[in-house]
Write a protein that holds these residues in place. Structure first.
Motif, PDB file in Angstrom:
ATOM      1  N   ILE A  25       2.781  -0.097  -8.031  1.00 33.15           N
ATOM      2  CA  ILE A  25       1.520  -0.835  -7.920  1.00 33.15           C
ATOM      3  C   ILE A  25       1.238  -1.614  -9.206  1.00 33.15           C
ATOM      4  O   ILE A  25       0.808  -2.774  -9.165  1.00 33.15           O
ATOM      5  N   THR A  85       5.931  -0.345   1.686  1.00 32.14           N
ATOM      6  CA  THR A  85       5.479  -1.585   1.064  1.00 32.14           C
ATOM      7  C   THR A  85       6.631  -2.224   0.310  1.00 32.14           C
ATOM      8  O   THR A  85       6.962  -1.818  -0.811  1.00 32.14           O
ATOM      9  N   SER A 104      -5.921   1.216  -9.730  1.00 31.62           N
ATOM     10  CA  SER A 104      -5.417   2.254  -8.833  1.00 31.62           C
ATOM     11  C   SER A 104      -4.056   2.765  -9.290  1.00 31.62           C
ATOM     12  O   SER A 104      -3.777   3.972  -9.222  1.00 31.62           O
ATOM     13  N   GLY A 105      -3.191   1.870  -9.787  1.00 31.76           N
ATOM     14  CA  GLY A 105      -1.885   2.294 -10.270  1.00 31.76           C
ATOM     15  C   GLY A 105      -1.986   3.228 -11.467  1.00 31.76           C
ATOM     16  O   GLY A 105      -1.320   4.264 -11.533  1.00 31.76           O
ATOM     17  N   LEU A 117      -5.473  -3.418  -8.202  1.00 25.80           N
ATOM     18  CA  LEU A 117      -4.181  -2.738  -8.197  1.00 25.80           C
ATOM     19  C   LEU A 117      -3.892  -2.033  -9.517  1.00 25.80           C
ATOM     20  O   LEU A 117      -3.370  -0.921  -9.537  1.00 25.80           O
ATOM     21  N   ALA A 169       0.212  -7.273   0.000  1.00 24.03           N
ATOM     22  CA  ALA A 169      -0.722  -6.341  -0.656  1.00 24.03           C
ATOM     23  C   ALA A 169      -1.359  -5.337   0.285  1.00 24.03           C
ATOM     24  O   ALA A 169      -2.024  -4.414  -0.179  1.00 24.03           O
ATOM     25  N   GLY A 207      -2.365   2.906  -2.459  1.00 23.70           N
ATOM     26  CA  GLY A 207      -3.051   3.227  -3.709  1.00 23.70           C
ATOM     27  C   GLY A 207      -4.342   3.969  -3.458  1.00 23.70           C
ATOM     28  O   GLY A 207      -4.645   4.976  -4.123  1.00 23.70           O
ATOM     29  N   LEU A 266       0.199  -1.884  -0.486  1.00 19.69           N
ATOM     30  CA  LEU A 266      -0.142  -1.470  -1.850  1.00 19.69           C
ATOM     31  C   LEU A 266      -1.582  -0.989  -1.942  1.00 19.69           C
ATOM     32  O   LEU A 266      -1.881   0.047  -2.559  1.00 19.69           O
TER      33      LEU A 266
END
Length: 252
Positions: free
Chosen positions: A111, A150, A239-240, A236, A26, A33, A29
């Motif tokens: 993500i 990533t 943010s994705g 996540l 992570a 992100g 990511l």
């Protein structure tokens, strides 16, 4: 970069290193992100910084616990991930130059995929998967490593389903990420895209990674693994979505 943005970036780096030390993945990511949302650093430059800093995190994790990482699964994944990393890095250069919105959508989708894996993990297997499955996971991981530094989502999903001890899984993942990072930095350097500003940014962030990794190993969170997964999932997922939706609306 302004001082507030720099401090926010260093905080993001520290948080990503802490989570990676606890969960085995992570870091990339979280950092990518956050960078994608803030725009503090161009995504290709941020990916180089992530590649460099993964090595610091990996060295601390594997310093005394490296033996279980060097196994057949490691070599299968590396043999298949390194060639695809080169091809996907070329794709990154094309997207970053002329298709930034597509790059943001792709990163957001990756993500989100990783976030869903955290709360809907695959069922544990009674027997080890065949060698071919590790090769395929390596191919997918190499593509993501070349694009965003990533390679976690497909590898984490596949490795955590195996009937292996958790420590072996985490150390194998960290070793894979470290070797991919070395290879990726080599590709960036060969292509002439390793700038002094990126090296300075990585150097400034190095204490954040080292400190957060040491802190996580010394004082791991008191949260249950399930709660930790839910918190990382929420972070996540937000943010994705924040990355992908505006870019998707713009393209449509």
């Amino acid at each position: 970069m302004s001082l507030p943005l720099l401090l926010a970036f260093l905080g993001l780096i520290a948080f990503g290193a802490y989570v990676q030390t606890v969960t085995g993945f992570a870091f990339g990511l979280i950092v990518m992100g956050g960078v994608g949302l803030s725009g503090a650093v161009p995504l290709p430059d941020a990916a180089v910084v992530v590649s460099l800093l993964v090595l610091v995190n990996a060295a601390q994790i594997l310093w005394r616990n490296w033996r279980s990482a060097f196994n057949r699964e490691l070599w299968l994944v590396l043999a298949s991930s390194l060639p695809t990393l080169i091809a996907s890095y070329a794709l990154l250069e094309w997207l970053a130059a002329d298709n930034l919105d597509l790059l943001r959508i792709a990163l957001g989708a990756v993500i989100l995929f990783a976030a869903v894996q955290l709360v809907l993990p695959g069922a544990a297997l009674a027997q080890r998967s065949g060698d071919g499955s590790f090769v395929l996971a390596g191919v997918a991981g190499g593509i993501l490593s070349g694009l965003f530094a990533t390679s976690g989502p497909p590898l984490v999903y596949h490795m955590y389903r195996q009937p292996f001890p958790i420590q072996r899984i985490r150390e194998t993942l960290v070793a894979i990420f470290a070797v991919n990072s070395v290879f990726r930095v080599g590709v960036v350097t060969t292509s002439g895209n390793l700038s002094s500003s990126v090296l300075w940014l990585a150097a400034l962030a190095l204490p954040s990674v080292a400190g957060a990794t040491w802190f996580a190993r010394r004082w791991p969170p008191s949260l249950s693994p399930r709660t930790m997964r839910r918190l990382v999932f929420l972070l996540l997922a937000l943010s994705g979505l924040s990355l992908a939706l505006p870019a998707l609306v713009k393209l449509v």
